[in-house]
Design a protein around this motif. Structure first.
Motif, PDB file in Angstrom:
ATOM      1  N   ASP A  83       0.803  -1.263   0.003  1.00  0.00           N
ATOM      2  CA  ASP A  83      -0.199  -0.036   0.137  1.00  0.00           C
ATOM      3  C   ASP A  83       0.861   1.226  -0.100  1.00  0.00           C
ATOM      4  O   ASP A  83       1.859   1.260   0.866  1.00  0.00           O
ATOM      5  CB  ASP A  83      -0.982  -0.096   1.227  1.00  0.00           C
ATOM      6  CG  ASP A  83      -2.043   1.014   1.181  1.00  0.00           C
ATOM      7  OD1 ASP A  83      -1.763   2.111   0.571  1.00  0.00           O
ATOM      8  OD2 ASP A  83      -2.832   0.807   2.058  1.00  0.00           O
ATOM      9  N   PRO A  84       0.882   1.983  -0.926  1.00  0.00           N
ATOM     10  CA  PRO A  84       1.535   3.316  -1.072  1.00  0.00           C
ATOM     11  C   PRO A  84       1.446   4.269   0.083  1.00  0.00           C
ATOM     12  O   PRO A  84       2.472   5.160   0.573  1.00  0.00           O
ATOM     13  CB  PRO A  84       1.399   3.891  -2.436  1.00  0.00           C
ATOM     14  CG  PRO A  84      -0.102   3.292  -2.517  1.00  0.00           C
ATOM     15  CD  PRO A  84      -0.173   1.949  -2.115  1.00  0.00           C
ATOM     16  N   ALA A  85       0.602   4.023   0.754  1.00  0.00           N
ATOM     17  CA  ALA A  85       0.182   4.983   1.832  1.00  0.00           C
ATOM     18  C   ALA A  85       1.073   4.513   3.260  1.00  0.00           C
ATOM     19  O   ALA A  85       1.117   5.125   4.388  1.00  0.00           O
ATOM     20  CB  ALA A  85      -1.266   5.256   2.315  1.00  0.00           C
ATOM     21  N   ILE A  86       1.442   3.331   3.201  1.00  0.00           N
ATOM     22  CA  ILE A  86       2.087   2.678   4.451  1.00  0.00           C
ATOM     23  C   ILE A  86       3.575   2.271   4.076  1.00  0.00           C
ATOM     24  O   ILE A  86       3.841   1.825   2.948  1.00  0.00           O
ATOM     25  CB  ILE A  86       1.496   1.479   4.844  1.00  0.00           C
ATOM     26  CG1 ILE A  86       0.043   1.651   4.973  1.00  0.00           C
ATOM     27  CG2 ILE A  86       2.017   0.648   5.861  1.00  0.00           C
ATOM     28  CD1 ILE A  86      -0.835   0.251   5.070  1.00  0.00           C
ATOM     29  N   GLU A  87       4.438   2.944   5.104  1.00  0.00           N
ATOM     30  CA  GLU A  87       5.789   2.600   4.763  1.00  0.00           C
ATOM     31  C   GLU A  87       6.349   1.832   6.124  1.00  0.00           C
ATOM     32  O   GLU A  87       5.877   2.003   7.198  1.00  0.00           O
ATOM     33  CB  GLU A  87       6.450   4.129   4.959  1.00  0.00           C
ATOM     34  CG  GLU A  87       6.114   4.895   3.814  1.00  0.00           C
ATOM     35  CD  GLU A  87       6.504   6.517   3.791  1.00  0.00           C
ATOM     36  OE1 GLU A  87       7.198   6.826   2.950  1.00  0.00           O
ATOM     37  OE2 GLU A  87       6.564   7.002   5.050  1.00  0.00           O
ATOM     38  N   CYS A  88       7.537   1.372   6.002  1.00  0.00           N
ATOM     39  CA  CYS A  88       8.296   0.594   6.940  1.00  0.00           C
ATOM     40  C   CYS A  88       9.740   0.995   7.151  1.00  0.00           C
ATOM     41  O   CYS A  88      10.258   1.456   6.391  1.00  0.00           O
ATOM     42  CB  CYS A  88       7.956  -0.914   6.640  1.00  0.00           C
ATOM     43  SG  CYS A  88       6.540  -1.848   6.957  1.00  0.00           S
ATOM     44  N   GLY A  89      10.297   0.839   8.303  1.00  0.00           N
ATOM     45  CA  GLY A  89      11.455   1.289   8.396  1.00  0.00           C
ATOM     46  C   GLY A  89      12.261   0.442   9.665  1.00  0.00           C
ATOM     47  O   GLY A  89      11.532  -0.565  10.306  1.00  0.00           O
ATOM     48  N   LYS A  90      13.462   0.613   9.976  1.00  0.00           N
ATOM     49  CA  LYS A  90      14.075  -0.084  10.932  1.00  0.00           C
ATOM     50  C   LYS A  90      15.056   1.067  11.696  1.00  0.00           C
ATOM     51  O   LYS A  90      15.348   1.817  11.296  1.00  0.00           O
ATOM     52  CB  LYS A  90      15.102  -1.021  10.417  1.00  0.00           C
ATOM     53  CG  LYS A  90      14.493  -2.359   9.685  1.00  0.00           C
ATOM     54  CD  LYS A  90      15.362  -3.422   9.195  1.00  0.00           C
ATOM     55  CE  LYS A  90      14.766  -4.705   8.843  1.00  0.00           C
ATOM     56  NZ  LYS A  90      15.913  -5.544   8.166  1.00  0.00           N
ATOM     57  N   LEU A  91      15.080   0.703  13.262  1.00  0.00           N
ATOM     58  CA  LEU A  91      15.801   1.376  13.983  1.00  0.00           C
ATOM     59  C   LEU A  91      16.725   0.825  14.912  1.00  0.00           C
ATOM     60  O   LEU A  91      16.309  -0.112  15.753  1.00  0.00           O
ATOM     61  CB  LEU A  91      14.881   2.252  15.039  1.00  0.00           C
ATOM     62  CG  LEU A  91      15.409   3.253  16.029  1.00  0.00           C
ATOM     63  CD1 LEU A  91      16.271   4.386  15.089  1.00  0.00           C
ATOM     64  CD2 LEU A  91      14.242   3.873  17.004  1.00  0.00           C
ATOM     65  N   ALA A  92      18.136   0.944  14.748  1.00  0.00           N
ATOM     66  CA  ALA A  92      18.882   0.216  15.759  1.00  0.00           C
ATOM     67  C   ALA A  92      18.840   0.635  17.105  1.00  0.00           C
ATOM     68  O   ALA A  92      19.268   2.099  17.166  1.00  0.00           O
ATOM     69  CB  ALA A  92      20.174   0.460  14.902  1.00  0.00           C
ATOM     70  N   VAL A  93      18.761  -0.235  17.896  1.00  0.00           N
ATOM     71  CA  VAL A  93      18.867   0.050  19.428  1.00  0.00           C
ATOM     72  C   VAL A  93      19.686  -0.678  20.121  1.00  0.00           C
ATOM     73  O   VAL A  93      19.898  -1.934  19.791  1.00  0.00           O
ATOM     74  CB  VAL A  93      17.461   0.223  19.958  1.00  0.00           C
ATOM     75  CG1 VAL A  93      16.435   1.333  19.393  1.00  0.00           C
ATOM     76  CG2 VAL A  93      16.940  -1.293  19.885  1.00  0.00           C
ATOM     77  N   PRO A  94      20.481  -0.260  21.298  1.00  0.00           N
ATOM     78  CA  PRO A  94      21.174  -1.270  21.921  1.00  0.00           C
ATOM     79  C   PRO A  94      20.549  -2.467  22.381  1.00  0.00           C
ATOM     80  O   PRO A  94      19.613  -2.250  22.950  1.00  0.00           O
ATOM     81  CB  PRO A  94      21.836  -0.330  23.227  1.00  0.00           C
ATOM     82  CG  PRO A  94      21.248   1.119  22.666  1.00  0.00           C
ATOM     83  CD  PRO A  94      20.326   1.114  21.962  1.00  0.00           C
ATOM     84  N   LEU A  95      21.123  -3.560  22.126  1.00  0.00           N
ATOM     85  CA  LEU A  95      20.731  -4.714  22.663  1.00  0.00           C
ATOM     86  C   LEU A  95      20.769  -4.648  24.308  1.00  0.00           C
ATOM     87  O   LEU A  95      19.693  -5.020  24.906  1.00  0.00           O
ATOM     88  CB  LEU A  95      21.583  -6.085  22.482  1.00  0.00           C
ATOM     89  CG  LEU A  95      21.301  -7.420  23.075  1.00  0.00           C
ATOM     90  CD1 LEU A  95      19.722  -7.693  22.652  1.00  0.00           C
ATOM     91  CD2 LEU A  95      22.437  -8.225  22.801  1.00  0.00           C
TER      92      LEU A  95
END
Length: 493
Positions: A60-72
């Motif tokens: 769906d062009p209205a929906i985006e995904c991403g990733k965020l690196a955080v400390p384990l």
């Protein structure tokens, strides 16, 4: 017992009845000074979302995904990292900021749920980027895996005592340690709250605007305790009281589900449904049905335990009572497919026979969030109590896994106090089976800044109950910053 509805099922059923009833305002959320910058977010089209049937959904062009690196490990902020999976539906109008959702569990995938249920929050999406995520240890965010024992564990019925599950439990725990030992010490709610603040920074928001449902209320409460000055507009719906013990939680939840079951039986009889002419007759029909288990369903086996889970899933919301009627009526006629589908929704079973991390993640987070490690005698006492309250659907494996869990656990997440934060709206439903109403005022009092909104009706989570009053009160708060008036009570629908 999980403190969440089978999210994919209920959110889809609720879509048509949930929309904002307030016109957008130009009000701005409370401003604040951002903390030090967090990681960066790169958004791209989502490629692995699923539809209501569990199968791949069209992008769906209205929906985006991403990733965020955080400390384990937050004790080593410059050390090893894990990636959190995020999803965003961009605001359709004049943007106020981001609104972050946690839909419950612990263990529910926020990416999957928002991908299917964004339309239910379209009124809020007119002014906010709607954002959700898979918390650490869940699905796409280093999801906890525990071998292939979920089917066996979820098939257990109420006539199996905890001590008889010892061998299976030890196998499950060993598989969790083997498959996910690296992340197990770091999946608890306190770490997830720190992740939320990293997300806030990466999203560019001075304060976190947050909508937590079910377990999401606990995560929100812990965040507000750790970062009170970073609290923006907060709603905690289907409030969890984190101070209760495993035994207290299990007993009060079983009372809640017994209430929902009795209300379903009365409603079914009132409508002259096929299950019985009065509530007692409906109850007899369902008891007799469970005695007919196991049942073959296209090569799979609907065990008594899975049938119980299917029935339990339908009791989370009044909107799904007709599904329970349909499922059990069909099973009487030899077709257990709907009951099995309901159980699959609860356990996270996919069409290909594999499982989402939902139940493994649920166990890992719950065990990380407590030092309680009940032995077989304690579990037998709990099972005996819940069996007396609600023998039809009492399950014998509630909470049993922590007794052998390889991580010690901590009670830090049980203590909440958001003194100094902005007001937090805490929503409780009088007929909520999973998070009983009494927990809402208790959580609000513990936070010190809580404002209680009471819903008089049935179901787990009030916003998706179909109540225009609840929708209006919550939307008005998020869009305008206006708190629910006193007395803040909405009638049943």
């Amino acid at each position: 017992m999980k403190k969440t509805v089978a999210t994919s099922l209920l959110f889809v059923l609720a879509l048509a009845g949930c929309s904002a009833s307030e016109k957008p305002s130009t009000g701005k959320p409370a401003s604040g000074t951002p903390s030090s910058p967090g990681g960066s977010l790169a958004w791209a089209p989502c490629t692995d979302l699923t539809g209501p049937d569990g199968r791949p959904a069209k992008p769906d062009p209205a929906i985006e995904c991403g990733k965020l690196a955080v400390p384990l490990d937050y004790a080593k902020p410059q050390g090893e990292t894990i990636d959190l999976a995020l999803i965003r539906v961009k605001a359709t109008g004049d943007r106020l900021g981001s609104l972050v959702f946690n839909f419950g569990g612990p263990g529910a995938s926020g990416v999957t749920t928002l991908g299917m249920a964004a339309k239910a929050f379209a009124g809020l999406g007119s002014r906010y980027d709607l954002v959700s995520f898979d918390p650490r240890g869940v699905d796409r965010s280093a999801g906890v895996k525990c071998g292939n024992l979920i089917e066996k564990l979820t098939s257990v019925s109420d006539d199996v005592l905890p001590i008889e599950l010892t061998g299976l439990n030890k196998q499950f725990v060993a598989a969790c340690e083997k498959d996910s030992g690296k992340v197990l010490p770091y999946v608890g709610t306190v770490n997830a709250a720190q992740d939320l603040d990293r997300m806030r920074q990466a999203l560019g928001d001075a304060r976190l605007n947050y909508f937590g449902i079910s377990y999401g209320t606990h995560l929100g409460a812990v965040y507000a305790t750790k970062f009170p000055k970073n609290v923006g507009r907060f709603v905690l719906d289907g409030a969890l009281d984190p101070s209760v013990t495993l035994e207290q939680r299990t007993v009060i939840q079983m009372h809640g589900f017994k209430h929902a079951y009795d209300a379903f039986a009365a409603d079914c009889a009132k409508r002259a449904c096929a299950l019985g002419k009065d509530p007692a007759a409906v109850d007899r029909t369902l008891r007799d049905l469970l005695k007919r288990m196991p049942m073959d369903v296209k090569g799979r086996t609907l065990t008594k335990g899975l049938a119980q889970l299917g029935m339990l899933t339908s009791l989370y919301a009044k909107q799904t009572w007709p599904v329970l009627e349909q499922a059990t009526t069909a099973a009487q006629q030899g077709d257990g497919s709907i009951l099995l589908a309901l159980a699959d929704a609860y356990t996270g079973r996919k069409p290909d026979g594999t499982y989402a991390t939902m139940l493994a993640s649920n166990t890992a987070v719950n065990c990380a969030d407590t030092t309680e490690r009940p032995d077989a005698a304690a579990m037998k006492r709990i099972v005996t109590k819940v069996g007396r309250i609600f023998p039809l659907l009492a399950t014998s494996n509630a909470g049993v896994f922590c007794q052998d869990w390889p991580v010690k656990g901590t009670d830090e997440a049980k203590h909440v106090d958001a003194t100094g934060s902005a007001p937090i709206v805490v929503v409780g439903g009088k007929g909520d089976p999973a998070t009983p109403y009494e927990w809402a005022p208790k959580l609000a009092a513990s936070l010190k800044t809580g404002v209680v909104l009471t819903y008089e009706g049935e179901g787990h989570g009030a916003y998706l109950s179909g109540s225009p009053c609840v929708t209006r009160a919550i939307d008005t708060y998020f869009l305008n910053g206006t708190l629910p008036g006193a007395p803040a009570t909405c009638p049943a629908v």
